[in-house]
Write a protein that holds these residues in place. Structure first.
Motif, short mmCIF file in Angstrom:
data_model
loop_
_atom_site.label_atom_id
_atom_site.label_comp_id
_atom_site.label_asym_id
_atom_site.label_seq_id
_atom_site.Cartn_x
_atom_site.Cartn_y
_atom_site.Cartn_z
N GLN A 59 29.00 37.50 24.62
CA GLN A 59 30.35 37.69 25.13
C GLN A 59 30.38 38.33 26.52
N ILE A 60 29.25 38.82 26.98
CA ILE A 60 29.20 39.46 28.29
C ILE A 60 28.81 38.40 29.32
N ASP A 61 29.79 37.90 30.06
CA ASP A 61 29.50 36.87 31.04
C ASP A 61 28.92 37.50 32.31
N GLU A 62 28.63 36.65 33.29
CA GLU A 62 27.94 37.13 34.48
C GLU A 62 28.75 38.16 35.29
N PRO A 63 30.05 37.94 35.53
CA PRO A 63 30.81 38.97 36.24
C PRO A 63 30.81 40.31 35.52
N LYS A 64 30.90 40.30 34.20
CA LYS A 64 30.85 41.55 33.45
C LYS A 64 29.46 42.18 33.55
N GLU A 65 28.44 41.34 33.52
CA GLU A 65 27.07 41.84 33.66
C GLU A 65 26.88 42.54 35.01
N ILE A 66 27.42 41.95 36.07
CA ILE A 66 27.31 42.55 37.40
C ILE A 66 28.06 43.88 37.45
N GLU A 67 29.21 43.94 36.78
CA GLU A 67 29.99 45.18 36.75
C GLU A 67 29.19 46.30 36.07
N ILE A 68 28.55 45.99 34.96
CA ILE A 68 27.72 47.00 34.28
C ILE A 68 26.55 47.38 35.18
N GLY A 69 25.98 46.39 35.87
CA GLY A 69 24.87 46.68 36.76
C GLY A 69 25.25 47.62 37.88
N ARG A 70 26.47 47.51 38.39
CA ARG A 70 26.94 48.44 39.43
C ARG A 70 26.85 49.88 38.93
N GLN A 71 27.32 50.08 37.72
CA GLN A 71 27.32 51.43 37.17
C GLN A 71 25.90 51.96 37.00
N LEU A 72 25.00 51.12 36.50
CA LEU A 72 23.63 51.58 36.32
C LEU A 72 22.90 51.76 37.66
N ALA A 73 23.24 50.93 38.64
CA ALA A 73 22.66 51.11 39.96
C ALA A 73 23.05 52.46 40.53
N ALA A 74 24.28 52.89 40.26
CA ALA A 74 24.72 54.21 40.72
C ALA A 74 23.92 55.32 40.08
N VAL A 75 23.55 55.13 38.81
CA VAL A 75 22.71 56.11 38.14
C VAL A 75 21.35 56.23 38.84
N LEU A 76 20.75 55.07 39.15
CA LEU A 76 19.45 55.08 39.82
C LEU A 76 19.54 55.69 41.21
#
Length: 354
Positions: free
Chosen positions: A96-113
């Motif tokens: 259910q997690i499409d590519e735009p949603k995946e990128i949104e989650i990636g933004r958040q994790l990139a901020a953690v890194l």
């Protein structure tokens, strides 16, 4: 696991692509400053709309520090709704997690890194790693992702990835690779984590287990926003401190070797990196995190040997090019292009009267 079919890029094409600045890539992949600005725009989109955008700092480290603060600062009802939406995303099945949603989650994790270490200030190095990573990502199963590569100002030997196409390596890692093939093998390993959605699977699994969903029942929206932000930040840090499942790491090794070969690099580059890790001791602070978050190097080498056999021997034995040599060649090329460019508009010609 069956290896994907190999269609390796010829060495001359690889050299041409890197020295020419990868002219075939979109504009944001050609210049380190533009790439970092793109990364910044991605992370700023993760910040609440109610919060004013921070002033653009003059250094990459300051820029990323402000981004991290904006991404996780508790705000009002608007952020509470977005935070709840994020938790909902993480609780969904992976399908259910499409590519735009995946990128949104990636933004958040990139901020953690990026909150743990600033970017290294060497723009030439950032440009080179971004170009190299983008070239390899074009050979992957998901070349359409907004791939962004960056170097963290950290002496440790580490590499990280986040969903949606974010890949980071440390300056300490770059200083310790023997040649470009080794760096390419590491980048291909991290790219495979992204294309196979390994981090996303780990996050969804943890979210469904209840680590994050426990905060949804809060009745106070302001508290909900802060709680979800804190929980997500904690989840991100936990994920990168404990590492992925061993099966994911073995998969990234096998597929990463094939991807590096497809991009025109010696497939034994990653093998050489693992041999270096095998000699590192767990009490060495430069290697401690990398060793603790990955399976034993000898086990990874044994499984890679079984997977590769002698099928890739014909793709090895290329002349080694160090990172310093490649960067020097890129610098010469840029200087040559700059000197050849016209300094102003061509003078108008005066017509000759007949």
């Amino acid at each position: 696991m069956t290896q994907p079919p190999l269609s390796p890029q010829p060495a001359w094409l690889l050299t041409l692509a890197l020295t020419a600045g990868l002219a075939c890539l979109p504009a944001h992949g050609q210049d380190a400053g533009k790439a970092l600005n793109l990364l910044g725009s991605f992370l700023r989109q993760a910040a609440p709309a109610e919060a004013p955008a921070p002033a653009q700092p003059s250094t990459p480290g300051g820029m990323l520090g402000n981004m991290l603060g904006a991404s996780f600062a508790p705000a009002g009802a608007g952020q509470a709704a977005r935070a709840g939406d994020l938790i909902g995303l993480l609780s969904q099945s992976l399908e259910q997690i499409d590519e735009p949603k995946e990128i949104e989650i990636g933004r958040q994790l990139a901020a953690v890194l990026l909150g743990s270490k600033p970017l290294h200030p060497d723009m030439a190095l950032q440009r080179y790693v971004n170009q190299l990573g983008r070239w390899i990502s074009l050979q992957s199963a998901r070349p359409q992702l907004p791939w962004t590569f960056a170097v963290l100002d950290d002496a440790g030997f580490n590499a990280f990835a986040a969903p949606g196409g974010y890949v980071f390596v440390t300056k300490g890692l770059i200083e310790r690779v023997a040649d470009e093939a080794e760096l390419a093998g590491i980048l291909a390993h991290e790219i495979t984590h992204v294309t196979a959605r390994h981090h996303l699977q780990a996050i969804a699994k943890t979210a469904r287990a209840g680590l994050l969903t426990q905060v949804i029942g809060s009745q106070v929206k302001g508290e909900l926003a802060g709680a979800v932000s804190a929980q997500f930040l904690s989840l991100g840090r936990d994920l990168y401190s404990r590492g992925l499942d061993q099966s994911d790491e073995f998969d990234a090794d096998r597929s990463g070797v094939a991807l590096a070969a497809r991009a025109g690099f010696d497939p034994y580059g990653l093998v050489a990196v693992l041999q270096q890790l095998r000699t590192a001791t767990p009490d060495n602070p430069l290697f401690a995190l990398s060793l603790s978050t990955h399976p034993p190097a000898q086990q990874r080498l044994d499984l890679l040997e079984q997977a590769m056999g002698n099928r890739m021997d014909g793709l090895s034995g290329q002349q080694a090019v160090t990172v310093a040599q490649r960067m020097e060649g890129l610098a010469v090329r840029r200087n040559t292009n700059a000197s050849a460019a016209p300094s102003g508009p061509a003078p108008k010609r005066t017509p000759v009267k007949k």
